[in-house]
Scaffold this motif. Sequence first.
Motif, mmCIF file in Angstrom:
data_model
loop_
_atom_site.group_PDB
_atom_site.id
_atom_site.type_symbol
_atom_site.label_atom_id
_atom_site.label_comp_id
_atom_site.label_asym_id
_atom_site.label_seq_id
_atom_site.Cartn_x
_atom_site.Cartn_y
_atom_site.Cartn_z
ATOM 1 N N VAL A 280 46.473 -81.834 -39.131
ATOM 2 C CA VAL A 280 47.750 -82.460 -37.865
ATOM 3 C C VAL A 280 49.174 -81.893 -37.911
ATOM 4 O O VAL A 280 49.636 -82.113 -37.236
ATOM 5 C CB VAL A 280 47.406 -83.796 -37.875
ATOM 6 N N GLN B 167 30.019 -73.153 -40.412
ATOM 7 C CA GLN B 167 28.350 -73.130 -39.765
ATOM 8 C C GLN B 167 27.588 -72.508 -40.403
ATOM 9 O O GLN B 167 27.875 -71.322 -40.811
ATOM 10 C CB GLN B 167 28.893 -72.616 -38.522
ATOM 11 N N GLN C 152 40.982 -77.809 -36.201
ATOM 12 C CA GLN C 152 40.074 -78.683 -37.229
ATOM 13 C C GLN C 152 39.592 -77.644 -37.825
ATOM 14 O O GLN C 152 39.526 -76.125 -37.191
ATOM 15 C CB GLN C 152 38.773 -78.742 -35.955
ATOM 16 N N LEU D 109 34.270 -72.039 -39.550
ATOM 17 C CA LEU D 109 35.203 -71.874 -37.691
ATOM 18 C C LEU D 109 36.339 -72.272 -37.933
ATOM 19 O O LEU D 109 36.509 -73.301 -38.609
ATOM 20 C CB LEU D 109 34.520 -72.378 -36.766
ATOM 21 N N LEU E 46 42.582 -68.540 -30.428
ATOM 22 C CA LEU E 46 42.504 -68.410 -31.676
ATOM 23 C C LEU E 46 42.022 -67.244 -32.437
ATOM 24 O O LEU E 46 41.499 -67.103 -31.534
ATOM 25 C CB LEU E 46 42.232 -69.628 -32.798
ATOM 26 N N LYS F 61 32.575 -66.520 -29.190
ATOM 27 C CA LYS F 61 33.121 -67.894 -29.806
ATOM 28 C C LYS F 61 32.422 -69.106 -29.699
ATOM 29 O O LYS F 61 31.272 -68.347 -27.783
ATOM 30 C CB LYS F 61 34.016 -67.679 -29.408
ATOM 31 N N SER G 3 46.755 -80.664 -33.167
ATOM 32 C CA SER G 3 45.965 -80.656 -34.982
ATOM 33 C C SER G 3 44.734 -78.917 -34.803
ATOM 34 O O SER G 3 45.047 -78.850 -33.635
ATOM 35 C CB SER G 3 44.893 -82.025 -35.156
ATOM 36 N N TRP H 163 38.333 -72.049 -29.817
ATOM 37 C CA TRP H 163 37.571 -71.627 -30.958
ATOM 38 C C TRP H 163 37.769 -70.460 -31.073
ATOM 39 O O TRP H 163 38.321 -69.692 -30.250
ATOM 40 C CB TRP H 163 35.762 -71.860 -30.991
ATOM 41 N N GLY H 164 37.760 -70.343 -33.081
ATOM 42 C CA GLY H 164 37.855 -68.845 -33.505
ATOM 43 C C GLY H 164 36.323 -68.318 -33.193
ATOM 44 O O GLY H 164 35.770 -68.290 -33.239
ATOM 45 N N TYR I 287 35.682 -75.708 -39.348
ATOM 46 C CA TYR I 287 34.243 -75.650 -39.436
ATOM 47 C C TYR I 287 33.504 -75.190 -39.937
ATOM 48 O O TYR I 287 33.872 -74.261 -39.966
ATOM 49 C CB TYR I 287 33.357 -76.351 -37.631
ATOM 50 N N TYR J 110 28.792 -77.742 -25.399
ATOM 51 C CA TYR J 110 29.154 -76.185 -25.995
ATOM 52 C C TYR J 110 28.115 -75.193 -26.159
ATOM 53 O O TYR J 110 26.785 -75.212 -25.994
ATOM 54 C CB TYR J 110 29.896 -75.820 -27.174
ATOM 55 N N LEU K 210 32.543 -79.770 -39.333
ATOM 56 C CA LEU K 210 33.885 -80.692 -39.343
ATOM 57 C C LEU K 210 33.328 -80.607 -41.413
ATOM 58 O O LEU K 210 33.535 -81.433 -41.713
ATOM 59 C CB LEU K 210 34.092 -81.743 -38.857
ATOM 60 N N THR L 294 40.543 -81.647 -40.425
ATOM 61 C CA THR L 294 40.992 -81.878 -39.301
ATOM 62 C C THR L 294 42.693 -81.749 -40.144
ATOM 63 O O THR L 294 43.105 -82.674 -41.120
ATOM 64 C CB THR L 294 41.436 -82.718 -38.607
ATOM 65 N N LYS M 261 39.033 -80.368 -24.758
ATOM 66 C CA LYS M 261 37.791 -79.852 -25.357
ATOM 67 C C LYS M 261 38.547 -78.619 -26.505
ATOM 68 O O LYS M 261 39.338 -79.242 -26.235
ATOM 69 C CB LYS M 261 37.305 -78.392 -23.960
ATOM 70 N N LEU M 262 37.139 -78.481 -27.210
ATOM 71 C CA LEU M 262 38.233 -77.101 -27.948
ATOM 72 C C LEU M 262 38.392 -75.940 -27.988
ATOM 73 O O LEU M 262 36.880 -75.715 -26.896
ATOM 74 C CB LEU M 262 36.791 -77.280 -29.816
ATOM 75 N N PRO N 276 27.800 -76.267 -36.220
ATOM 76 C CA PRO N 276 29.319 -76.645 -36.826
ATOM 77 C C PRO N 276 28.860 -78.108 -37.400
ATOM 78 O O PRO N 276 29.054 -78.816 -37.120
ATOM 79 C CB PRO N 276 30.020 -76.835 -36.088
#
Lengths: 114, 115
Positions: A50, A37, A33, A88, A4, B42, A31, A104-105, A35, B35, A45, A48, A101-102, A43
Amino acid sequence: TQLLEQSPQFLSIQEGENLTVYCNSSSVFSSLQWYRQEPGEGPVLLVTVVTGGEVKKLKRLTFQFGDARKDSSLHITAAQPGDTGLYLCAGPKFNAGNNRKLIWGLGTSLAVNP
Amino acid sequence: EPEVTQTPSHQVTQMGQEVILRCVPISNHLYFYWYRQILGQKVEFLVSFYNNEISEKSEIFDDQFSVERPDGSNFTLKIRSTKLEDSAMYFCASSEGILAGYEQYFGPGTRLTVT
């Protein structure tokens, strides 16, 4: 490998301005999400998305999921200093066991100046 | 509103020492995650945990790392012999399920500094 990419990496604007930040991938996500931070915090939320083409609104924040589910955008109308933070995007990656698992960008760091 | 909590907020340790990071997930959640986020990088997945066992772990999660759910509320991450490169923010997350609509909620993090 699912990646991402977020842009811009940094954004500094004046209170009252509008802005859009982007989250892009070459892969399809089921999907995405968003966030927010703050420094030294976890983070939080926001939303989301979808369905391809979906638009969701959260007060002055508008989130859109691309038709092909490879990208998303966050538009903030009339930004306030309280919007300052790191935005994020994250997307789920499932493994063979259907665990998630997520991914992330790197985030967009937004500063809204009064 | 229920939230994920983490302790300590900041841990300073010397290289080679063992550390245990603690998390209390949201009470009705079944899936637990760790995490980490190295400064300026990241957020990276470490491990997921379900039904008292590891569901998935990343390449980062080597033999120096372990997770445990010692009772019905706590979820811990242990680093046996810390290295300088383990310095990072460590986030615990939990979710009720794994499909969209069962999102991961994050704790405030533990800042680990290895000297």
